[in-house]
Design an enzyme around this catalytic site. Structure first.
Site, mmCIF file in Angstrom:
data_model
loop_
_atom_site.group_PDB
_atom_site.id
_atom_site.type_symbol
_atom_site.label_atom_id
_atom_site.label_comp_id
_atom_site.label_asym_id
_atom_site.label_seq_id
_atom_site.Cartn_x
_atom_site.Cartn_y
_atom_site.Cartn_z
ATOM 1 N N SER A 36 4.196 -2.107 10.074
ATOM 2 C CA SER A 36 5.656 -2.115 10.193
ATOM 3 C C SER A 36 6.304 -3.434 9.768
ATOM 4 O O SER A 36 7.338 -3.831 10.315
ATOM 5 C CB SER A 36 6.082 -1.734 11.614
ATOM 6 N N GLY A 88 3.137 -1.122 4.100
ATOM 7 C CA GLY A 88 3.148 0.285 3.711
ATOM 8 C C GLY A 88 4.535 0.725 3.291
ATOM 9 O O GLY A 88 4.973 0.513 2.163
ATOM 10 N N GLY A 89 5.260 1.319 4.227
ATOM 11 C CA GLY A 89 6.563 1.920 3.941
ATOM 12 C C GLY A 89 7.517 1.013 3.183
ATOM 13 O O GLY A 89 8.205 1.459 2.245
ATOM 14 N N HIS A 114 -9.096 1.087 5.638
ATOM 15 C CA HIS A 114 -7.771 1.266 6.251
ATOM 16 C C HIS A 114 -7.916 2.201 7.453
ATOM 17 O O HIS A 114 -8.710 3.145 7.414
ATOM 18 C CB HIS A 114 -6.789 1.849 5.225
ATOM 19 N N GLU A 134 -6.239 4.578 8.457
ATOM 20 C CA GLU A 134 -6.033 6.002 8.158
ATOM 21 C C GLU A 134 -7.302 6.615 7.568
ATOM 22 O O GLU A 134 -7.606 7.785 7.798
ATOM 23 C CB GLU A 134 -4.830 6.163 7.211
ATOM 24 N N GLU A 165 -4.555 -5.054 11.021
ATOM 25 C CA GLU A 165 -3.517 -4.031 11.168
ATOM 26 C C GLU A 165 -3.714 -3.287 12.487
ATOM 27 O O GLU A 165 -4.517 -2.342 12.556
ATOM 28 C CB GLU A 165 -3.606 -3.030 10.016
ATOM 29 N N GLY A 170 3.186 2.246 10.613
ATOM 30 C CA GLY A 170 4.097 3.363 10.371
ATOM 31 C C GLY A 170 4.883 3.797 11.597
ATOM 32 O O GLY A 170 5.495 4.855 11.601
ATOM 33 N N ASN A 220 0.870 -1.176 0.000
ATOM 34 C CA ASN A 220 0.000 0.000 0.000
ATOM 35 C C ASN A 220 0.910 1.231 0.000
ATOM 36 O O ASN A 220 1.545 1.529 1.004
ATOM 37 C CB ASN A 220 -0.872 -0.040 1.265
ATOM 38 N N TRP A 221 0.961 1.893 -1.143
ATOM 39 C CA TRP A 221 1.868 3.047 -1.253
ATOM 40 C C TRP A 221 1.323 4.273 -0.525
ATOM 41 O O TRP A 221 2.029 5.266 -0.384
ATOM 42 C CB TRP A 221 2.113 3.385 -2.737
ATOM 43 N N LYS A 222 0.049 4.247 -0.121
ATOM 44 C CA LYS A 222 -0.566 5.421 0.513
ATOM 45 C C LYS A 222 -0.368 6.648 -0.394
ATOM 46 O O LYS A 222 -0.365 6.501 -1.603
ATOM 47 C CB LYS A 222 -0.008 5.617 1.929
#
Ligand code: PGA
Length: 243
Positions: free
Chosen positions: A203, A224-225, A92, A94, A162, A168, A8-10
Site C-alpha cells: 500500500s 503494486g496498485g 511474492h 500472492e 511486504e 492491496g 509490480n503490475w501483477k
C-alpha cells in the site's frame, strides 16, 4: 548502491496501458534512483520497445526454476531476460499463497534469476496472524534464511519486505514497524548481502512514501496498485530521490 523504485503490475495492464511506461520514462529522464516496472511477462517485448534508450528498466513477476523442459505454461528466467527483464520478482506473497510456493521453491527461483544474469527481488513478509502473535521478526528472518540462495550478492539480489496484511489493503505499516523489520533484516543479512537494497512493499502511495523512505534501512519500495499509472508512480519515484 542506488535506491530502487519498483512497480509490480501483477495481472493488470494491456497493450494500451503500456503508454504509461512512456510517460514514466519522460517524467524521469535522468533519475537519481533506479526505476523498474514489472508488467505481465507477455507484455515484456512491447514494453522493451517502448522503453529502449530510457532510464526505466523492466522486470518479470515470477519464473520457473528450470532452464527448459516439460513445464506447461511456465517461463524460464533466461526467456524473461531475453525479452528484456533485468530483474525477476520471486516469492511474492500472492505466489506463496495462490501457488503454494515455499522458501525452497523461492530460493530455486532466485537461483534461476541469477543463472540468467538478472536481479532476484526476493519477497518476504508476515501475515496478520503472525504479527498479532508477535512472530514478525522470526518469520521474516526464517523466510530470509530459506529463500536467499548461495551466490547471492548485494548486486544480484534485492530483498522486499511486504507484510501480507498491508498488500492491496490500503493498510500501510507504520514507520516504526517498517524501521524495526528493516533494521532486523539488515542485521540478519549474510555478509555478501550486507549492502543489498531492502525495499518496503504494501500500500505504498505518494501520500505515505516520504515517511516510509525516511526510515532507516529502507532503500526503496515495491509498489503494486500505485505503479499502474505514471501519475501515481512518478511522485513515489520523486519522493525516493528526495529521501
Ligand atoms: P500494493 O502491492 O502496493 O498494491 O499494496 C504491493 C505488492 O504486492 O508488491
Amino acid at each position: 548502491m542506488r535506491k530502487l523504485a519498483a512497480g509490480n503490475w501483477k495481472m493488470n495492464g494491456s497493450m494500451e496501458a503500456l503508454a504509461e511506461l512512456k510517460t514514466l520514462a519522460i517524467n524521469h529522464d535522468a533519475p537519481s534512483v533506479d526505476i523498474l516496472i514489472c508488467p505481465p511477462a507477455i507484455y515484456l517485448p512491447s514494453a522493451a520497445q517502448k522503453l529502449a534508450g530510457t532510464a526505466v528498466a523492466l522486470g518479470a513477476q515470477d519464473c520457473h526454476p528450470g532452464v527448459s523442459g516439460a513445464h506447461t505454461g511456465d517461463l524460464a528466467a533466461e526467456m524473461l531476460a531475453e525479452m528484456g527483464a533485468s530483474a525477476i520478482i520471486v516469492g511474492h506473497s500472492e505466489r506463496r499463497a495462490d501457488h503454494g510456493e515455499d522458501d525452497a521453491t523461492v530460493r530455486a527461483k532466485a537461483e534461476a534469476a541469477h543463472r540468467a544474469g538478472v536481479i532476484a527481488i526476493i519477497c518476504i513478509g508476515e501475515t496478520l496472524d503472525q504479527r498479532e502473535a508477535g512472530e514478525t521478526l522470526s518469520v521474516v528472518q526464517s523466510q530470509l534464511e530459506g529463500s536467499v540462495p548461495e551466490g547471492a550478492t548485494a548486486e544480484n539480489t534485492v530483498i522486499a519486505y511486504e507484510p501480507v496484511w498491508a498488500i492491496g489493503t490500503g493498510k500501510v505499516a507504520t514507520p516504526d514497524q517498517v524501521a524495526e523489520v528493516h533494521t532486523a533484516l539488515r542485521e540478519a543479512l549474510p555478509s555478501a548481502l550486507k549492502e543489498a537494497r531492502i525495499l518496503y512493499g504494501g500500500s505504498v502511495k505518494a501520500s505515505n512514501a516520504g515517511e516510509i523512505f525516511a526510515q532507516a534501512n529502507v532503500d526503496g519500495a515495491l509498489v503494486g496498485g500505485a505503479s499502474l499509472k505514471a501519475e501515481d508512480f512518478s511522485p513515489i519515484v520523486t519522493a525516493l530521490e528526495a529521501a
